[in-house]
Design a protein around this motif. Structure first.
Motif, PDB file in Angstrom:
ATOM      1  N   ASN A 194       0.681  -1.141  -0.170  1.00 39.04           N
ATOM      2  CA  ASN A 194       0.063   0.009   0.181  1.00 39.04           C
ATOM      3  C   ASN A 194       0.835   1.030   0.005  1.00 39.04           C
ATOM      4  N   LYS A 195       2.015   1.028   0.133  1.00 41.48           N
ATOM      5  CA  LYS A 195       2.940   2.093  -0.037  1.00 41.48           C
ATOM      6  C   LYS A 195       3.774   2.479  -1.390  1.00 41.48           C
ATOM      7  N   MET A 196       3.062   2.700  -2.324  1.00 39.32           N
ATOM      8  CA  MET A 196       3.702   2.835  -3.580  1.00 39.32           C
ATOM      9  C   MET A 196       3.368   4.115  -4.135  1.00 39.32           C
ATOM     10  N   GLY A 197       4.481   4.866  -4.689  1.00 39.85           N
ATOM     11  CA  GLY A 197       4.309   6.316  -5.295  1.00 39.85           C
ATOM     12  C   GLY A 197       3.663   6.116  -6.557  1.00 39.85           C
ATOM     13  N   PRO A 198       3.929   7.460  -7.255  1.00 41.06           N
ATOM     14  CA  PRO A 198       3.102   7.470  -8.572  1.00 41.06           C
ATOM     15  C   PRO A 198       4.055   6.807  -9.698  1.00 41.06           C
ATOM     16  N   THR A 199       4.988   5.825  -9.586  1.00 38.79           N
ATOM     17  CA  THR A 199       5.847   5.273 -10.487  1.00 38.79           C
ATOM     18  C   THR A 199       5.657   3.670 -10.650  1.00 38.79           C
ATOM     19  N   VAL A 200       5.467   3.630 -11.811  1.00 40.16           N
ATOM     20  CA  VAL A 200       5.232   2.085 -12.296  1.00 40.16           C
ATOM     21  C   VAL A 200       6.468   1.523 -13.106  1.00 40.16           C
ATOM     22  N   SER A 201       7.179   0.558 -12.477  1.00 44.34           N
ATOM     23  CA  SER A 201       8.161   0.099 -13.418  1.00 44.34           C
ATOM     24  C   SER A 201       8.007  -1.380 -13.686  1.00 44.34           C
ATOM     25  N   PHE A 202       8.344  -1.772 -14.867  1.00 43.29           N
ATOM     26  CA  PHE A 202       7.850  -3.006 -15.328  1.00 43.29           C
ATOM     27  C   PHE A 202       8.556  -3.548 -16.440  1.00 43.29           C
ATOM     28  N   ASN A 203       8.592  -4.787 -16.894  1.00 45.88           N
ATOM     29  CA  ASN A 203       9.000  -5.419 -17.924  1.00 45.88           C
ATOM     30  C   ASN A 203       7.713  -6.188 -18.679  1.00 45.88           C
ATOM     31  N   LEU A 204       7.802  -6.315 -20.020  1.00 47.74           N
ATOM     32  CA  LEU A 204       6.949  -7.016 -20.774  1.00 47.74           C
ATOM     33  C   LEU A 204       7.292  -8.412 -21.292  1.00 47.74           C
ATOM     34  N   LYS A 205       6.346  -9.562 -21.195  1.00 52.81           N
ATOM     35  CA  LYS A 205       6.551 -10.697 -21.829  1.00 52.81           C
ATOM     36  C   LYS A 205       6.049 -11.041 -22.866  1.00 52.81           C
ATOM     37  N   ARG A 206       6.498 -11.804 -23.768  1.00 54.13           N
ATOM     38  CA  ARG A 206       5.901 -12.807 -24.831  1.00 54.13           C
ATOM     39  C   ARG A 206       4.899 -14.042 -24.136  1.00 54.13           C
ATOM     40  N   PRO A 207       4.117 -14.342 -25.199  1.00 52.79           N
ATOM     41  CA  PRO A 207       3.382 -15.569 -24.699  1.00 52.79           C
ATOM     42  C   PRO A 207       4.148 -16.709 -24.252  1.00 52.79           C
ATOM     43  N   ASP A 208       5.422 -17.006 -24.930  1.00 51.11           N
ATOM     44  CA  ASP A 208       6.261 -17.846 -24.438  1.00 51.11           C
ATOM     45  C   ASP A 208       7.159 -17.748 -23.608  1.00 51.11           C
ATOM     46  N   GLY A 209       7.094 -16.585 -22.749  1.00 43.90           N
ATOM     47  CA  GLY A 209       7.668 -16.376 -21.493  1.00 43.90           C
ATOM     48  C   GLY A 209       9.166 -15.454 -21.792  1.00 43.90           C
ATOM     49  N   SER A 210       9.439 -15.305 -23.229  1.00 47.31           N
ATOM     50  CA  SER A 210      10.733 -14.360 -23.244  1.00 47.31           C
ATOM     51  C   SER A 210      10.173 -13.183 -23.001  1.00 47.31           C
ATOM     52  N   TRP A 211      11.355 -12.219 -22.863  1.00 47.48           N
ATOM     53  CA  TRP A 211      11.008 -11.107 -22.769  1.00 47.48           C
ATOM     54  C   TRP A 211      11.207  -9.755 -23.838  1.00 47.48           C
ATOM     55  N   PHE A 212      10.163  -8.839 -23.892  1.00 49.21           N
ATOM     56  CA  PHE A 212      10.364  -7.886 -24.560  1.00 49.21           C
ATOM     57  C   PHE A 212      11.513  -6.761 -24.179  1.00 49.21           C
ATOM     58  N   GLY A 213      12.401  -6.543 -25.211  1.00 49.39           N
ATOM     59  CA  GLY A 213      13.581  -5.349 -24.557  1.00 49.39           C
ATOM     60  C   GLY A 213      12.731  -4.229 -24.131  1.00 49.39           C
ATOM     61  N   TYR A 214      13.397  -3.684 -22.982  1.00 48.76           N
ATOM     62  CA  TYR A 214      12.713  -2.540 -22.774  1.00 48.76           C
ATOM     63  C   TYR A 214      13.054  -1.216 -23.635  1.00 48.76           C
ATOM     64  N   ARG A 215      14.094  -1.354 -24.119  1.00 47.19           N
ATOM     65  CA  ARG A 215      14.414  -0.296 -25.163  1.00 47.19           C
ATOM     66  C   ARG A 215      13.316  -0.343 -26.416  1.00 47.19           C
ATOM     67  N   GLU A 216      13.124  -1.500 -26.672  1.00 47.07           N
ATOM     68  CA  GLU A 216      12.031  -1.379 -27.978  1.00 47.07           C
ATOM     69  C   GLU A 216      10.780  -0.909 -27.397  1.00 47.07           C
ATOM     70  N   VAL A 217      10.373  -1.200 -26.165  1.00 51.12           N
ATOM     71  CA  VAL A 217       8.919  -0.614 -25.591  1.00 51.12           C
ATOM     72  C   VAL A 217       9.151   0.784 -25.568  1.00 51.12           C
ATOM     73  N   GLU A 218      10.306   1.543 -25.340  1.00 52.39           N
ATOM     74  CA  GLU A 218      10.501   2.739 -25.012  1.00 52.39           C
ATOM     75  C   GLU A 218      10.184   3.453 -26.582  1.00 52.39           C
ATOM     76  N   LYS A 219      11.003   3.028 -27.624  1.00 47.61           N
ATOM     77  CA  LYS A 219      11.029   3.281 -28.913  1.00 47.61           C
ATOM     78  C   LYS A 219       9.803   3.445 -29.442  1.00 47.61           C
TER      79      LYS A 219
END
Length: 790
Positions: free
Chosen positions: A393-418
């Motif tokens: 319950n003590k979270m500020g207005p920031t959300v940090s995360f990573n995204l996954k594909r259906p097979d469990g591998s990760w989307f690169g965070y730089r790709e998401v930002e671009k």
């Protein structure tokens, strides 16, 4: 106008906290009148810097245009005016933190980092001192460790947890537990030689809110450390001496400034552009009077001394704490503008701001956690959430995360930002080592002491290593953020990373001319594919030339990406940073053994011999994109030609041999291309890039449909060469090449390494002698081509 059903649900759940109903302007009025420059942009990087309002800047300019401010070190009337406004600003800063002027002083610095540095370099360290800091700390806090260790002090990081208070089981209270990590030292510990005295001072540092995850720390830590350090450390030697506490409030102050009347920290740092956008380059160190007397400062400047003599070792410092630590002339015009920013916050009130931004962050956090792929697998991993209900319950207005594909591998965070940027969403990617991952030391070594087997890819990311993300995506909200910003971001994630339509898995292979299957038992007469063109790009990121046939070598097409341009500081030049490189054309005549280079900016055509050349100035060994090369440099005449061609100083180098090969990766995860033993020139991922005419035609159809459905922007028609391929093929269905694994061209066999990382270079076109940028076709590709084929 009918309200958005999704917004209705949001208002039912969190509407009591959203907006500013009791303020002069509600959130929609505030956004429409004070931040018109945002237009259709969703700005979600308030943890990096919040935005200044229009009325705030109008008031500042009016103030500066009507008031004469002079250097406060002088004694003129305008200087006294400045001194008065600076004193008032100090009082306003202390009031913001509910700090008594009798107990605290406000020292202005060039920013929060400068304030932290001031603490580190003036703290009374000794060989018996200890510097303890939480794992969730900014690098600027971690840098204080250097001062401590150099003075012989001990340093260690610690995890902070809240647990049930067993001493008062029915009180409903929680207790704080500190778990210390390995102790670091650079000299023999003095506390083993002698008892600590009252002159031993220790420092504990923590953020009021984690800049990365948004986790808010319990400020009771201040009192626990200062009053109960003996209980905290037990028989450990670290309980001895006097403990002081530093709060990094640069991020936390934007919504919940620490109340220094309750939590009497010794040092607090703040950055004003994080609060209200302007001024930048100004921060403050708030220090208690008693600790300020212990701070040991070596350097003095004009503003910090009452007198000094050049030919005698004598100087007398000024008496005031602020004057003692503020070197040179303070940024008095920036300080004069502070009260206009505080006026904005006062009108909205900090509790209302905190509730508003928390409602948006909670909404986004919950929605991201609910996202599932069609196979039921979770899309998003959010950082900062813990099992403890108290901390969740003590979270500020920031959300940090990573995204996954259906097979469990990760989307690169730089790709998401671009891709977010292409969609009008400004967020932050954070290249950090996630602290709660296994084998952290191995990760550090692999990232910052890069092995020779690692290569650079188009996103310039290094964001996935050993199948794990090395950083994250961060969205953060400010007092002017709206539900529309949050909804636009969520739609971007849902449409681009969750809704994944099935794609072709047709398996085939090909050869020059007609393309035939190489799988046993398949009739070759069924071949339907043809190699249409071959293109060689001698100089990385410059124009190439097409041929009907070309020799192959162990590095791919002969001389392909064998040269590159570097800036004087070693930066690799590409069209993404230097668009004019597209006007440099190349052609190689193998019979003459010459590389011909032309540019619209240079009258003469450049000729570079392929064999040893008198212009070559020498060889050197360099590391480029995590791979070590032996390169040949050229003399001034060649370098001056290219400097003129691109409009900046640069040098040309040629690969004369890579000292490493790509090796098979037995633990290859889906989406990873780098898994075969090959030798590379200055390419990003592999020796060849192939594209089909049918795939490009399908993309163009989608671009036309998008425009017909009301999308803004000029018509976009792309050709296969927009993607800078080495090989262009035709035949079959669109994207059939995605499923190919083994290919045959003529009598040569090839292995596909998978899909190429998308690059913003495909959004750049040359028209009428000028390079133009747009969001297409990358934005459209991102909407349906989400998974890299292996």
């Amino acid at each position: 106008m009918a309200i958005d059903p999704e917004k209705e649900r949001f208002l039912r759940e969190l509407g009591e906290d959203y907006g500013y109903p009791n303020s002069p302007k509600n959130i929609d009025e505030l956004r429409a009148t004070e931040f018109k420059r945002l237009d259709d942009v969703a700005y979600l990087d308030h943890a990096g810097a919040t935005l200044y309002s229009e009325s705030q800047m109008d008031a500042i300019f009016k103030d500066f245009n009507s008031t004469l401010y002079g250097n406060p070190h002088s004694q003129s009337d305008c200087s006294l005016t400045t001194s008065d406004i600076v004193d008032e600003a100090r009082r306003q800063v202390l009031n913001f933190f509910n700090a008594s002027p009798r107990e605290y002083k406000c020292i202005f610095t060039s920013g929060a980092t400068a304030a932290l540095k001031l603490v580190g370099e003036t703290f009374p360290w000794s060989g018996q001192s200890t510097f303890m800091y939480t794992m969730e700390n900014h690098n600027s806090v971690l840098g204080i460790r250097e001062y401590a260790l150099n003075k012989g002090a001990a340093a260690f990081s610690a995890d902070v947890e809240e647990v049930a208070d067993h001493d008062q089981p029915n009180s409903g209270k929680s207790a704080i537990k500190i778990i210390a990590h390995q102790v670091q030292r650079r000299s023999e510990p003095e506390f083993l030689k002698k008892e600590a005295t009252g002159d031993t001072y220790n420092l504990f540092a923590f953020p009021s809110e984690c800049n990365f995850s948004g986790l808010r720390f319990n400020l009771d830590l201040v009192n626990v450390i200062k009053e109960d350090s003996y209980k905290m450390f037990g028989t450990s030697p670290f309980h001895r001496g006097n403990w002081m506490v530093l709060i990094d409030a640069a991020k936390g102050s934007t919504t919940m400034p620490p109340d220094l009347s309750k939590y009497k920290a010794d040092f607090v740092v703040v950055s004003f552009y994080k609060l209200f956008g302007y001024p930048t380059g100004l921060g403050a160190l708030i220090v208690r009077n008693e600790p300020s007397k212990l701070m040991k400062k070596t350097y003095f400047s004009g503003g910090t001394v009452a007198a000094s003599i050049a030919d005698i070792d004598f100087f007398k410092r000024r008496e005031g704490v602020e004057e003692y630590f503020e070197d040179g002339t303070i940024s008095y015009l920036s300080i004069a503008s502070l009260h206009h920013g505080f006026k904005i916050l006062s009108a909205l009130t900090m509790p209302a701001i905190s509730r508003h931004v928390s409602s948006l962050a909670t909404y986004v956090r919950n929605k991201l956690l609910d996202l599932r792929h069609a196979n039921g697998h979770r899309v998003c991993t959010i950082y900062g959430l813990r099992d403890s209900e108290v901390l969740c319950n003590k979270m500020g207005p920031t959300v940090s995360f990573n995204l996954k594909r259906p097979d469990g591998s990760w989307f690169g965070y730089r790709e998401v930002e671009k891709l977010a940027s292409l969609s009008g969403i400004q967020l932050r990617d954070a290249f950090v080592i996630l602290v709660h991952v296994q084998n952290i030391l191995v990760c550090l070594i692999r990232i910052f002491s890069l092995t020779l087997r690692q290569v650079h890819i188009c996103w310039d990311d290094r964001d996935i290593m050993n199948g794990k993300p090395t950083g994250a995506v961060r969205v953060s909200f400010g007092y002017m953020s709206t539900f529309g910003d949050a909804r636009k971001f969520l739609r971007f994630v849902e449409n681009g990373f969750v809704l994944l339509p099935p794609e072709s898995t047709y398996l085939d292979s090909f050869r020059t001319g007609a393309i035939y299957p190489v799988t046993e038992g398949v009739d070759r007469a069924t071949a339907r594919y043809f190699l249409k063109s071959i293109t060689v790009y001698p100089i990385k990121s410059c124009a190439g030339f097409s041929v009907e046939s070309w020799p192959l070598t162990r590095t791919g097409l002969l001389h392909d990406r064998e040269w590159l341009l570097k800036s004087l500081n070693g930066e690799i030049l590409t069209q993404k940073k230097v668009p004019d490189m597209c006007y440099i054309t190349t052609m190689i005549d193998l019979n003459l053994g010459i590389l011909f280079v032309e540019s619209t900016r240079c009258k003469e055509k450049l000729q570079i011999k392929l064999t040893s050349d008198p212009w070559i100035s020498g060889k050197e060994e360099v590391e480029i994109h995590s791979q070590r090369y032996e390169v040949q440099a050229y003399g001034d005449e060649i370098d001056n030609w290219f400097s003129k061609a691109v409009g900046r100083h640069c040098t040309l180098v040629r690969s004369s041999g890579s000292q490493s090969n790509l090796r098979p990766n037995g633990n290859k995860s889906p989406g990873t291309c780098r898994d075969f033993a090959t030798s590379l020139n200055f390419v990003n991922e592999a020796q060849f890039l192939l594209i089909s005419e049918e795939s490009v035609a399908d993309l163009n159809n989608r671009l036309r449909t998008k425009l017909q459905n009301g999308a803004s922007g000029p018509p976009t028609e792309v050709t296969p060469m927009r993607f800078r391929p080495n090989l262009v093929m035709s035949g079959g269905e669109p994207y059939t090449e995605d499923g190919w694994r083994n290919l045959k061209i003529g009598d040569k066999y090839f292995t596909s390494l998978g899909g190429c990382n998308r690059c913003q270079m495909i959004n750049m076109t040359s028209r009428s002698g000028e390079v133009q940028r747009s969001n297409e076709p990358l934005a459209t590709l991102a909407s349906y081509k989400r998974v890299k084929k292996n």
